[in-house]
Motif scaffolding. Sequence first.
Motif, PDB file in Angstrom:
ATOM      1  N   GLU A   1      20.001   4.680  50.106  1.00 58.16           N
ATOM      2  CA  GLU A   1      20.445   3.360  49.655  1.00 58.16           C
ATOM      3  C   GLU A   1      19.341   2.350  49.927  1.00 58.16           C
ATOM      4  OE1 GLU A   1      23.848   1.205  51.299  1.00 58.16           O
ATOM      5  OE2 GLU A   1      23.861  -0.002  49.462  1.00 58.16           O
TER       6      GLU A   1
ATOM      7  N   GLU B   1      21.647   8.335  53.589  1.00 56.35           N
ATOM      8  CA  GLU B   1      23.112   8.410  53.482  1.00 56.35           C
ATOM      9  C   GLU B   1      23.550   9.741  52.869  1.00 56.35           C
ATOM     10  OE1 GLU B   1      25.270   5.045  52.404  1.00 56.35           O
ATOM     11  OE2 GLU B   1      23.735   3.606  53.061  1.00 56.35           O
TER      12      GLU B   1
ATOM     13  N   LYS C   1      30.646   1.715  48.056  1.00 56.77           N
ATOM     14  CA  LYS C   1      29.843   2.002  49.255  1.00 56.77           C
ATOM     15  C   LYS C   1      30.541   1.510  50.509  1.00 56.77           C
ATOM     16  CE  LYS C   1      26.804  -0.897  50.897  1.00 56.77           C
ATOM     17  NZ  LYS C   1      25.544  -1.607  51.140  1.00 56.77           N
ATOM     18  N   ALA C   2      30.300   2.230  51.572  1.00 59.90           N
ATOM     19  CA  ALA C   2      30.671   1.762  52.908  1.00 59.90           C
ATOM     20  C   ALA C   2      29.373   1.362  53.595  1.00 59.90           C
ATOM     21  CB  ALA C   2      31.355   2.885  53.674  1.00 59.90           C
TER      22      ALA C   2
ATOM     23  N   GLU D   1      18.059   3.236  53.604  1.00 57.58           N
ATOM     24  CA  GLU D   1      18.984   3.881  54.539  1.00 57.58           C
ATOM     25  C   GLU D   1      19.258   5.321  54.088  1.00 57.58           C
ATOM     26  OE1 GLU D   1      21.741   0.189  55.957  1.00 57.58           O
ATOM     27  OE2 GLU D   1      22.527   1.464  54.371  1.00 57.58           O
TER      28      GLU D   1
ATOM     29  N   GLY E   1      27.423   5.361  54.077  1.00 57.77           N
ATOM     30  CA  GLY E   1      26.839   4.474  55.086  1.00 57.77           C
ATOM     31  C   GLY E   1      25.589   5.071  55.719  1.00 57.77           C
ATOM     32  N   GLY E   2      24.710   4.194  56.158  1.00 54.97           N
ATOM     33  CA  GLY E   2      23.436   4.625  56.738  1.00 54.97           C
ATOM     34  C   GLY E   2      23.652   5.406  58.026  1.00 54.97           C
TER      35      GLY E   2
ATOM     36  N   ILE F   1      19.012  -1.425  50.410  1.00 57.92           N
ATOM     37  CA  ILE F   1      19.774  -2.654  50.603  1.00 57.92           C
ATOM     38  C   ILE F   1      18.829  -3.844  50.531  1.00 57.92           C
ATOM     39  CG2 ILE F   1      21.689  -1.656  51.896  1.00 57.92           C
ATOM     40  CD1 ILE F   1      20.289  -2.672  54.470  1.00 57.92           C
TER      41      ILE F   1
HETATM   42 MG    MG Z   1      24.190   1.611  53.243  1.00 59.38          MG
END
Ligand code: MG
Length: 262
Positions: free
Chosen positions: A140, A109, A62-63, A107, A233-234, A142
């Motif tokens: 995602e 993504e 993941k980024a 998030e 990424g979000g 988190i």
């Molecule tokens: Mg993320």
Amino acid sequence: MKLDRATIEKLAAHLETCELEAKDTPKITDDHPDMDWDDAYAIQDEIRRRKLARGARIVGLKAGLTSHAKMKQMGVDTPVFGFLADYFDVPEGSEVDTAKLIHPKVEPEIAFVTKAPLKGPGCHIGAVLAATDFVIPAIEIIDSRYRDFKFDLKSVVADNCSSSRFVVGGRMGDAAELDLRTLGVVLEKNGQPVAFGAGAAVLGHPAAAVAMLANMLGEKGEEIPAGTLILSGGITEAVAVEAGDAVTLRVQGLGSVSVRFK
Ligand code: MG
Ligand code: 0L1
């Protein structure tokens, strides 16, 4: 590196125990203000080693912090990278048990799945698109192990970038055909739209996050293998969730993916 091996192992054990027992902790740089980036990624690598030793599989990468909305929300200015273990994977439409998490956020993504290896340095958006098998919507979840999500970047990297759970679903898309910059996303919580955005929010193009990851791994002589799932990424800021919430991500032309929290 500033930390010795014993300290790296101790911090990895501490952070992973916080993850597995859903307990929060102050950020680790409070006690280790001099730790550097190599230390931070070495702690993350040790967490990965501990999971592998217990029989877990690594199912993706993941980024994080790849959009200005996320960077602004968290008060930081650089993307970070982590890994996804098999038990992070939540089947689409199922329930996440919040008792196993500390303070989850969601998030929206775009996930990439590769069909060819990607190796830096010199990896660029074009190489990522050529090596992408398909893209697919992803939520995602988190869950920073740090109290009240208060951290600095090195603490975040050590904590595997707040990785916790993820859900993929909806339709697979052809990355070469789609314009991922203008791809619109709507995140709904309990039926209400709560965040909106487009792919360009992620470093100008979500594939740029994957290229950045390949270039960072290339510096260590590593590559992204074919068949890897990568969360890019979000696209918006992260949205807090709690037991009873239902979340749906709708992505233009790629359907929707949903998850509930109990
Ligand atoms: Mg993320
Ligand atoms: O996926 C992410 O953007 C998370 C990166 C780590 C920082 C955070 O917990 O927001």
